[in-house]
Write a protein that holds these residues in place. Structure first.
Motif, PDB file in Angstrom:
ATOM      1  N   UNK A 131      35.026  18.271  38.418  1.00 18.20           N
ATOM      2  CA  UNK A 131      33.733  18.891  38.123  1.00 18.20           C
ATOM      3  C   UNK A 131      33.576  20.205  38.893  1.00 18.20           C
ATOM      4  N   UNK A 132      34.644  21.030  38.835  1.00 12.16           N
ATOM      5  CA  UNK A 132      34.626  22.306  39.532  1.00 12.16           C
ATOM      6  C   UNK A 132      33.591  23.262  38.961  1.00 12.16           C
ATOM      7  N   UNK A 133      33.250  24.301  39.707  1.00 16.27           N
ATOM      8  CA  UNK A 133      32.223  25.251  39.249  1.00 16.27           C
ATOM      9  C   UNK A 133      32.731  26.106  38.091  1.00 16.27           C
ATOM     10  N   UNK A 134      31.833  26.694  37.302  1.00 23.43           N
ATOM     11  CA  UNK A 134      32.253  27.589  36.206  1.00 23.43           C
ATOM     12  C   UNK A 134      32.913  28.843  36.749  1.00 23.43           C
ATOM     13  N   UNK A 135      33.884  29.360  36.017  1.00 25.86           N
ATOM     14  CA  UNK A 135      34.597  30.552  36.502  1.00 25.86           C
ATOM     15  C   UNK A 135      34.591  31.692  35.486  1.00 25.86           C
ATOM     16  N   UNK A 136      33.896  31.520  34.344  1.00 26.05           N
ATOM     17  CA  UNK A 136      33.892  32.588  33.345  1.00 26.05           C
ATOM     18  C   UNK A 136      33.199  33.839  33.856  1.00 26.05           C
ATOM     19  N   UNK A 137      32.154  33.679  34.651  1.00 29.30           N
ATOM     20  CA  UNK A 137      31.481  34.852  35.219  1.00 29.30           C
ATOM     21  C   UNK A 137      32.397  35.575  36.194  1.00 29.30           C
ATOM     22  N   UNK A 138      33.213  34.804  36.933  1.00 29.08           N
ATOM     23  CA  UNK A 138      34.143  35.408  37.887  1.00 29.08           C
ATOM     24  C   UNK A 138      35.231  36.195  37.162  1.00 29.08           C
ATOM     25  N   UNK A 139      35.744  35.668  36.061  1.00 27.79           N
ATOM     26  CA  UNK A 139      36.776  36.380  35.315  1.00 27.79           C
ATOM     27  C   UNK A 139      36.239  37.656  34.665  1.00 27.79           C
ATOM     28  N   UNK A 140      34.927  37.732  34.467  1.00 24.76           N
ATOM     29  CA  UNK A 140      34.328  38.952  33.912  1.00 24.76           C
ATOM     30  C   UNK A 140      34.466  40.128  34.867  1.00 24.76           C
ATOM     31  N   UNK A 141      34.679  39.832  36.149  1.00 25.72           N
ATOM     32  CA  UNK A 141      34.847  40.894  37.143  1.00 25.72           C
ATOM     33  C   UNK A 141      36.089  41.732  36.838  1.00 25.72           C
ATOM     34  N   UNK A 142      37.127  41.116  36.246  1.00 24.95           N
ATOM     35  CA  UNK A 142      38.398  41.812  36.036  1.00 24.95           C
ATOM     36  C   UNK A 142      38.231  43.052  35.156  1.00 24.95           C
ATOM     37  N   UNK A 143      37.702  42.927  33.921  1.00 26.13           N
ATOM     38  CA  UNK A 143      37.567  44.149  33.113  1.00 26.13           C
ATOM     39  C   UNK A 143      36.533  45.127  33.655  1.00 26.13           C
ATOM     40  N   UNK A 144      35.481  44.609  34.303  1.00 26.50           N
ATOM     41  CA  UNK A 144      34.463  45.505  34.866  1.00 26.50           C
ATOM     42  C   UNK A 144      35.064  46.354  35.985  1.00 26.50           C
ATOM     43  N   UNK A 145      35.802  45.708  36.882  1.00 23.06           N
ATOM     44  CA  UNK A 145      36.448  46.440  37.969  1.00 23.06           C
ATOM     45  C   UNK A 145      37.467  47.426  37.425  1.00 23.06           C
ATOM     46  N   UNK A 146      38.216  47.012  36.403  1.00 21.10           N
ATOM     47  CA  UNK A 146      39.189  47.908  35.785  1.00 21.10           C
ATOM     48  C   UNK A 146      38.527  49.143  35.194  1.00 21.10           C
ATOM     49  N   UNK A 147      37.372  48.945  34.552  1.00 26.97           N
ATOM     50  CA  UNK A 147      36.657  50.078  33.952  1.00 26.97           C
ATOM     51  C   UNK A 147      36.172  51.052  35.025  1.00 26.97           C
ATOM     52  N   UNK A 148      35.687  50.530  36.153  1.00 26.38           N
ATOM     53  CA  UNK A 148      35.231  51.400  37.239  1.00 26.38           C
ATOM     54  C   UNK A 148      36.387  52.198  37.840  1.00 26.38           C
ATOM     55  N   UNK A 149      37.535  51.529  38.025  1.00 28.00           N
ATOM     56  CA  UNK A 149      38.696  52.234  38.563  1.00 28.00           C
ATOM     57  C   UNK A 149      39.185  53.292  37.577  1.00 28.00           C
ATOM     58  N   UNK A 150      39.170  52.969  36.285  1.00 26.94           N
ATOM     59  CA  UNK A 150      39.588  53.940  35.283  1.00 26.94           C
ATOM     60  C   UNK A 150      38.661  55.156  35.282  1.00 26.94           C
TER      61      UNK A 150
END
Length: 227
Positions: A131-150
């Motif tokens: 019953x681990x915590x949800x991680x979909x919000x955490x994975x959303x960080x990947x494209x957001x961070x990529x867009x900022x770096x780009x």
């Protein structure tokens, strides 16, 4: 076309995002301290704390990438780079941005969006614990961070083009630097003579200049090499 307003706007976005998410280190320190107390003093460990630590540290690491790029803080071969003339530095940077940076960050954004979209569709949860915590919000960080770096990378490309045209690097936003701390400490020290203070400050300024894409070669030496 004056690129300074554009560069300043992108730098501000990167600086703001980096400084905002840097506060996660305070949250992470607090969470780890509480968990150490619970685990070793109360003998009551938290099942999902490992996931939370990963969320906090991963977000901190990813979301401060654009800030680090804006501050010219990423690792480079400075022992060679700092002795190049600004135009040579800009040409080298520009080639590396097109050869490695743009393809790599585009791949990060594309793959990260896929990971995040799939995670949201299936309502993904961590499998580290039952019953681990949800991680979909955490994975959303990947494209957001990529867009900022780009975005910041595009600003750096504009800087390179500007330097190729003018022979000087455009200015970056001012920030609290280690040099400020050194100046304060040396200025109030009773145990440092004037000559040692001058040598230390010259070395500190040289490091700062190198970190901000400026050559530390003496003006006279640079003039001798300029055709």
């Amino acid at each position: 076309m004056n690129a300074k307003p554009l560069l300043r706007a992108i730098d501000q976005v990167s600086y703001w995002s980096g400084k905002a998410f840097a506060w996660l280190i305070v949250t992470l320190t607090f969470v780890v301290s509480v968990e150490v107390f619970k685990r070793y003093i109360l003998n009551a460990p938290t099942a999902w704390i490992f996931d939370l630590n990963n969320f906090l540290y991963g977000t901190l690491f990813m979301m401060t990438g654009a800030y680090t790029l804006a501050a010219a803080g990423h690792v480079r071969a400075d022992f060679v780079y700092i002795y190049m003339r600004p135009r040579v530095q800009a040409a080298l940077d520009l080639a590396l941005y097109f050869l490695f940076f743009i393809p790599g960050i585009l791949g990060l954004i594309y793959a990260g969006y896929d990971y995040a979209a799939l995670s949201w569709r299936i309502g993904e949860h961590s499998t580290v614990t039952a019953e681990g915590p949800p991680i979909y919000h955490f994975k959303s960080v990947i494209p957001i961070a990529g867009a900022l770096v780009m975005l910041q990378g595009l600003a750096e490309i504009v800087r390179c083009v500007s330097c190729l045209r003018t022979g000087a690097w455009p200015a970056r936003l001012e920030d609290v630097e280690e040099i400020d701390v050194i100046e304060t400490q040396l200025g109030h020290s009773e145990f440092v003579d004037e000559e040692s203070r001058r040598v230390a400050m010259e070395g500190a300024h040289a490091i700062e200049e190198a970190a901000r894409h400026r050559s530390v070669v003496d003006e006279s030496e640079r003039g001798d090499r300029t055709p």
